[in-house]
Design an enzyme around this catalytic site. Structure first.
Site, PDB file in Angstrom:
ATOM      1  N   HIS A  13       0.827  -1.212   0.000  1.00  0.00           N
ATOM      2  CA  HIS A  13       0.000   0.000   0.000  1.00  0.00           C
ATOM      3  C   HIS A  13       0.862   1.264   0.000  1.00  0.00           C
ATOM      4  O   HIS A  13       1.982   1.265   0.492  1.00  0.00           O
ATOM      5  CB  HIS A  13      -1.029   0.007   1.137  1.00  0.00           C
ATOM      6  N   GLU A  55      -5.000   0.586  -0.102  1.00  0.00           N
ATOM      7  CA  GLU A  55      -4.762  -0.832   0.106  1.00  0.00           C
ATOM      8  C   GLU A  55      -4.887  -1.581  -1.223  1.00  0.00           C
ATOM      9  O   GLU A  55      -5.451  -1.049  -2.192  1.00  0.00           O
ATOM     10  CB  GLU A  55      -5.798  -1.374   1.105  1.00  0.00           C
TER      11      GLU A  55
END
Ligand code: PGA
Length: 268
Positions: free
Chosen positions: A138, A143
């Site tokens: 990330h 994410e």
């Protein structure tokens, strides 16, 4: 991508500090994108030293942080605003109103994200964006599965990230699972990007980001699309890269060329 492999975490911080000093010396009113986490802490210590010694000034600098936990106010010790005050802002001559961190305790987080984007635009965009990298690849709180075109928005944290950051929260403290984060599209608009990574736990993510296919599965791999990204790692974080010798060779040639250009311009 420029891939710089150095011996130690200390050298990575030194490299990062020089990168930022050059940016500020070349453009005193730079717009800097900043990051939290353990990786940038020693870089910030070095910038504080440079500021206190008078080598650089942040008087005309504007900053935008990547992200903030949703639900935490700026005076919460685990908020990223608090982190930035403690680790950097309170120790340098930056104007408080020139520092921006997404607001974690806003009434309407979606609106706050939209306004954050507009604010970045109002300052003419980010000149130099600093990034760390998560073990899952990330960047910011983007994410895996984050859209490569994403903008600043509310984002759920993965279990892995929540677990990785649990060490900062007390046993009885509620740990946020949502964040406000610049999007990958926002990050890719920065004119220059510097990603720093140290330690073995980052080796897989770095290898994927540099040598893997561009994929939402590893948000940092999107940096392959950016025209001016430098990735600086220590030896431990480089161990899963397959082309280490090539990167070292490229860097050596780059430095030799730079030296040559300096000699040429002195002679001219
Ligand atoms: P770290 O975090 O510097 O604490 O490893 C980096 C990140 O998660 O982006």
């Amino acid at each position: 991508m420029r891939v710089v492999i150095l011996e130690s975490a200390e050298q990575v911080a030194e490299f990062g500090a020089t990168f930022f000093v050059n940016q500020i010396v070349n453009k005193s009113n730079s717009v800097l994108g900043l990051a939290t986490g353990s990786t940038p802490v020693s870089l910030y210590e070095k910038l504080i030293e440079k500021n206190n010694s008078g080598a650089i000034s942040f008087k005309d600098v504007t900053t935008f942080n990547l992200d903030e936990y949703y639900g935490l106010s700026g005076d919460h010790p685990q908020s990223y605003r608090f982190f930035m005050q403690q680790k950097l802002f309170d120790h340098i001559d930056v104007a408080p109103e020139s520092t921006h961190v997404p607001s974690g305790d806003c009434a309407d987080p979606h609106q706050a994200c939209k306004e954050y984007e507009q604010e970045i635009q109002r300052y003419g965009g980010i000149d130099l964006q600093l990034l760390g990298i998560g073990r899952n690849g990330h960047i910011g709180f983007n994410e895996p599965s984050s859209s490569i075109g994403s903008r600043t928005r509310v984002k759920s944290l993965t279990y892995e990230t929540v677990r990785d950051n649990a060490r900062f929260f007390g046993e009885n403290e509620t740990q946020p699972t949502l964040s406000l984060t610049m999007g990958i599209g926002t990050i890719l608009e920065a004119r220059k990007i510097l990603l720093m990574a140290t330690g073995e736990s980052k080796a897989d993510a770095i290898a994927y980001a540099v040598e893997g296919a561009i994929s939402a599965s590893c948000p940092a791999s999107s940096l392959q699309l950016h025209p001016d990204t430098t990735i600086v790692v220590d030896k431990a974080a480089s161990t899963e890269l397959s082309d280490v010798e090539f990167y070292l060779d490229v860097e050596e040639k780059r430095l030799a060329l730079e030296q040559q250009l300096i000699v040429n311009s002195a002679a001219a």
